[in-house]
Each structure stands twice: as structure tokens, then as C-alpha cells.
Write a protein that holds these residues in place. Sequence first.
Motif, short mmCIF file in Angstrom:
data_model
loop_
_atom_site.label_atom_id
_atom_site.label_comp_id
_atom_site.label_asym_id
_atom_site.label_seq_id
_atom_site.Cartn_x
_atom_site.Cartn_y
_atom_site.Cartn_z
N GLY A 73 43.61 39.51 43.48
CA GLY A 73 42.81 39.71 42.37
C GLY A 73 43.39 38.47 41.45
O GLY A 73 42.68 38.43 40.11
N GLY A 74 43.79 37.42 42.12
CA GLY A 74 44.55 36.47 41.04
C GLY A 74 43.39 35.45 40.91
O GLY A 74 42.35 35.36 41.63
N PRO A 75 44.20 34.29 40.66
CA PRO A 75 43.26 32.93 40.39
C PRO A 75 42.72 32.63 42.16
O PRO A 75 41.57 32.34 42.42
CB PRO A 75 44.03 31.63 39.80
CG PRO A 75 44.67 32.13 38.96
CD PRO A 75 45.30 33.70 39.85
N ALA A 76 43.64 32.69 42.81
CA ALA A 76 43.30 32.24 44.65
C ALA A 76 41.68 33.33 44.54
O ALA A 76 41.03 32.48 45.65
CB ALA A 76 44.56 31.90 44.69
N GLY A 77 42.19 34.31 45.21
CA GLY A 77 41.39 35.10 45.43
C GLY A 77 40.21 35.35 44.69
O GLY A 77 39.34 35.08 45.82
N LEU A 78 40.03 35.29 43.37
CA LEU A 78 38.83 35.44 42.78
C LEU A 78 38.06 33.68 42.98
O LEU A 78 36.83 33.91 43.32
CB LEU A 78 39.07 35.43 41.55
CG LEU A 78 39.32 37.12 40.85
CD1 LEU A 78 39.98 36.50 38.90
CD2 LEU A 78 38.20 37.68 41.21
N SER A 107 24.70 35.54 50.78
CA SER A 107 24.22 36.86 51.87
C SER A 107 26.04 37.41 51.98
O SER A 107 25.89 37.98 52.75
CB SER A 107 23.54 36.00 52.91
OG SER A 107 24.52 35.65 54.16
N HIS A 108 27.02 36.26 51.82
CA HIS A 108 27.81 37.08 52.24
C HIS A 108 28.47 38.47 51.81
O HIS A 108 28.56 38.04 50.49
CB HIS A 108 29.31 35.87 51.71
CG HIS A 108 29.60 34.70 53.25
ND1 HIS A 108 28.67 34.99 53.77
CD2 HIS A 108 29.54 33.54 52.58
CE1 HIS A 108 29.76 33.53 54.91
NE2 HIS A 108 29.88 32.95 53.89
N ASP A 109 28.42 39.23 51.98
CA ASP A 109 29.52 40.39 51.89
C ASP A 109 30.97 40.05 51.27
O ASP A 109 31.82 40.51 51.91
CB ASP A 109 29.17 41.46 52.90
CG ASP A 109 29.88 42.87 52.30
OD1 ASP A 109 29.92 43.10 50.41
OD2 ASP A 109 29.19 44.03 52.75
N ILE A 110 30.70 40.14 50.08
CA ILE A 110 32.30 39.72 49.10
C ILE A 110 32.93 40.80 48.39
O ILE A 110 32.36 41.37 47.65
CB ILE A 110 32.35 38.55 49.18
CG1 ILE A 110 32.29 37.56 49.44
CG2 ILE A 110 34.31 38.19 48.40
CD1 ILE A 110 32.16 36.02 49.29
N THR A 111 34.19 41.68 48.63
CA THR A 111 34.60 42.62 47.72
C THR A 111 36.64 41.57 47.63
O THR A 111 37.22 41.68 48.38
CB THR A 111 35.39 43.65 48.35
OG1 THR A 111 33.70 44.89 48.45
CG2 THR A 111 36.21 44.53 47.62
N VAL A 112 36.47 41.44 46.80
CA VAL A 112 37.82 41.16 45.83
C VAL A 112 39.11 43.50 46.00
O VAL A 112 38.65 43.68 44.77
CB VAL A 112 37.89 40.91 44.98
CG1 VAL A 112 39.97 39.82 44.38
CG2 VAL A 112 37.95 38.98 45.59
N HIS A 113 40.14 43.37 46.32
CA HIS A 113 40.96 44.20 46.30
C HIS A 113 41.76 44.03 44.98
O HIS A 113 43.30 43.06 45.59
CB HIS A 113 41.57 44.73 47.19
CG HIS A 113 40.37 45.47 48.67
ND1 HIS A 113 39.36 46.51 48.19
CD2 HIS A 113 39.62 44.84 49.19
CE1 HIS A 113 38.35 46.19 48.68
NE2 HIS A 113 38.82 45.28 49.84
N GLU A 114 41.87 44.45 44.17
CA GLU A 114 43.05 44.19 42.90
C GLU A 114 43.80 45.10 42.91
O GLU A 114 43.22 46.44 42.34
CB GLU A 114 43.23 43.92 41.11
CG GLU A 114 43.76 43.57 40.51
CD GLU A 114 45.05 42.55 41.43
OE1 GLU A 114 46.17 42.90 40.34
OE2 GLU A 114 45.07 41.64 41.73
N SER A 144 45.42 43.58 32.98
CA SER A 144 46.34 43.27 32.81
C SER A 144 47.18 42.29 33.46
O SER A 144 46.35 42.89 34.64
CB SER A 144 46.78 44.76 33.77
OG SER A 144 46.68 45.21 34.75
N THR A 145 47.72 41.41 33.39
CA THR A 145 48.06 40.45 34.35
C THR A 145 49.57 40.27 33.47
O THR A 145 49.90 40.45 32.38
CB THR A 145 46.90 39.37 34.37
OG1 THR A 145 48.19 38.64 35.42
CG2 THR A 145 47.34 38.67 32.79
N GLY A 154 49.94 37.64 46.68
CA GLY A 154 51.32 36.51 45.97
C GLY A 154 52.62 37.01 47.02
O GLY A 154 52.79 37.14 47.93
N VAL A 155 53.51 36.93 45.92
CA VAL A 155 54.89 36.30 46.91
C VAL A 155 55.38 37.88 47.52
O VAL A 155 55.88 37.60 49.30
CB VAL A 155 56.14 35.73 46.05
CG1 VAL A 155 56.42 37.00 44.76
CG2 VAL A 155 57.56 35.53 47.01
#
Length: 402
Positions: free
Chosen positions: A8-13, A25-32, A38-39, A135-136
Motif C-alpha cells: 500500500g505504498g504510492p505505487a500500489g495505491l 467495474s474492476h474489482d481491486i484490493t490493496v493488501h498492506e 504507519s509509515t 518494496g525492495v
Amino acid sequence: MKVACVGGGPAGLYLSILLKLQDPSHDITVHERDPEGSTYGWGVTYWRGLLDRLQEHDPESARAVEEYSVRWRDGVAHVGDRSARHRGDEGFGIGRHRLLEILAARARSLGVRLEYEDGITGAPPAADLVVAADGVGSALRTRHAGHFGTEIREGRNPYVWLGTTKIFDAFTFVFVETDHGWIWAYGYGYGPEGSTCVVECAPETWTGLGLDRADAAEGLILLEKLFADVLDGHPLTGRSVPGARAPWQTFRTLTNRTWSRDNLVLLGDAAHTTHYSIGAGTTLALEDAMALSAALRERATLPDALAHYERERRAALLPVQSAARHSAQWYENLPRYIHLPPERMFALLGQRHSPLLPYLPPQLYYRIDRAAGQLEALRRLKRWLGPRVARTVQARNLAARG
């Protein structure tokens, strides 16, 4: 399309935002894996070009990012008791926490599901497309490191990422000489709460000053004394456990032979890293998201889209990675340049991305660069004057005929 974005960093969000804008209609989930809010890190930098591209892709989030950013045009270099100030391009800083907050709110408003404290370390979620934006140290990439051809090269100089309540009004470089060699910091503001301060030095300076043995609190006290002239009494802050050693590290340059495996694709730092001294990490992550979303929209099949995304981004990264490599080498060879007059030192600091710099005497390179700059200025003046002179001559000829 069902999309699982791990990280859930800048790229994924930002990728989730762009995909939802393309097709709600895309079904999108971000897993962090971490809790919401917290960052790590304090602030990130970017330049006007990125803001323009954000505006093109999603004006709403772009306006929020610009609203909460600080900006500067000056660069300042302090070398011992000498200083030089240079007017440059417009730069921006924004708190990483604020940036993630903006992107998360925008993603939610579009219908993206955000699952915090949901780290994916085993098999990836079931989805048409799985995006490794973790991430890395990407767990998804590491599971198939042989396929991706992951290589990591450790840099030479130790560095530590810190914050301070001192608000720098320009992008600030500070070089301090000690009995064990030079130590330096990059400082830039990111909001009313303070600035980011990255400290770096050669390995022998790090051990000579005892920074390798000091706990976090002792290390901060020592660094505050060394950089007292620019901190103006403000403290440095770290993000470490009390009593533990400060989180010094060396930069890891990560590359991959390929960026996709079936329906799994790498994004941002999971795919590539560039040295922090050019301040491009967040920009490159967001540009990855732009390129991947465009490829998914324009290409008929998923394999074709992922291949096109990788080709496009690899080509775009080549000059940036070269600049980052030469920038890191410039700092590793700092004694070569540090005793020049401040205006020359600053000029070479600004040209540290050049592949020629390590191979020419600094004085000669400075003269060549200065001459090239003057020649380019004359060319710009000629281009600017050309149409104006032509119009003046034309007006005079018409007046003479009249």
C-alpha cells in the motif's frame, strides 16, 4: 478484471486509482502489511514534471498533492564555513504520511478495498492480475527470485534517514570535516512539521566517529553537534527502538532480469531501485503505475500488456539509473572535489550525474561545463531574439514602403 495489489505504498495505491478510473467495474484490493497511518520516512521529493503528469492522469489527487506540498527553487551548499546558493528548477516536498493519506482516500472514494495489517508472504491472492508493489524486500518476488533474476548490489557508504523540526527553505547540502573524514547531509522541507535529513559518510568516517557502535540516542546527539550550524538548535529525530543502534544501512541497488511471471508483475521498488541522492524513487514508482495502467488499457491480452509495460519502463529508466549510479560514485569520491572553491564545488555537485566527471580533472570539467552553459545560454537567446528581430525588420520595411 480482479486485481490484487500487494503493498500500500504510492505505487500500489496510485495504480489502483488509475485502474478504477479506467473501468469502475474492476474489482481491486490493496493488501498492506502495516497498520493504516504507519509509515517510515519523513518527506519525499519530486519535480514539476511529475505534478504535470499527475494532473493529466487524475486532477483530483494531483490538486491534493500540490496543496500539501512545499516548494523551493534554491539549492544551498555549506562546505565547512563556506557557502554557495544556486537558483534552480522548481522542486517540491511532501510528507510521506500525507501522500499516502491522500492516495488512500482517493482510492477508497473510487471503490478500491484497502486491507491493512494484511501482509501477503505466502501464495499470492487469487486474481486475474497480482501486482507486487511490496518494496525492495518484496516477498512475492523473493518466492520466485530465480525466475525474476533478482540481483542486489550493496553500495559503499553508510547512510541514515532522519527528520528534524528545522524547516529548510532550500534544498540544502551540508559537508562537515571531522578528524576521521567528511560527513554530509541532504536536507529538504516537506511541510510545517519539519524536514527530511539524510546523513551519509564513508565507512572509515562512520567507524572512526563511533557511529557503528553508538545506540540511536547517542548517534543523534553526535550528529546534532556535527550539523549544529545548520540545525539552529533543532533536534534530529529517528525511528528506532530505544536503546537499539541507529538504523544505518548501505543503499541496495536492485535489478531484475524480467518483471513478470504469468499474472504476477513487479511495480516500483520491487522491480528496481535508484540511489536516493537523485530524489527520484517516488516519482519512478508513480510513473510505473501510469505505464502499467496504460498498457493494461491499450493492449488486448495480459501477457502483451505486461511485456509492453516492462519494455517502456526499462527504456525510461536507463538514463535515470545511469544518473543515480554516477551520483552515488560522486559522493564516494568526495575528497576529489571537496576542497574546490564553493561556487565550483556547487557547480560540480549539480553535475554529479555526468559520466565524464570521474575521468576529468575537476578544474577542467568545471571550465568545460561553464563554457557549455554559456554557449547554451547564447543559443537560447538567439532562439528568443530571432522572431523578434524578424518582426522588427519587417515592420521597418513596411514603414519605409508606406
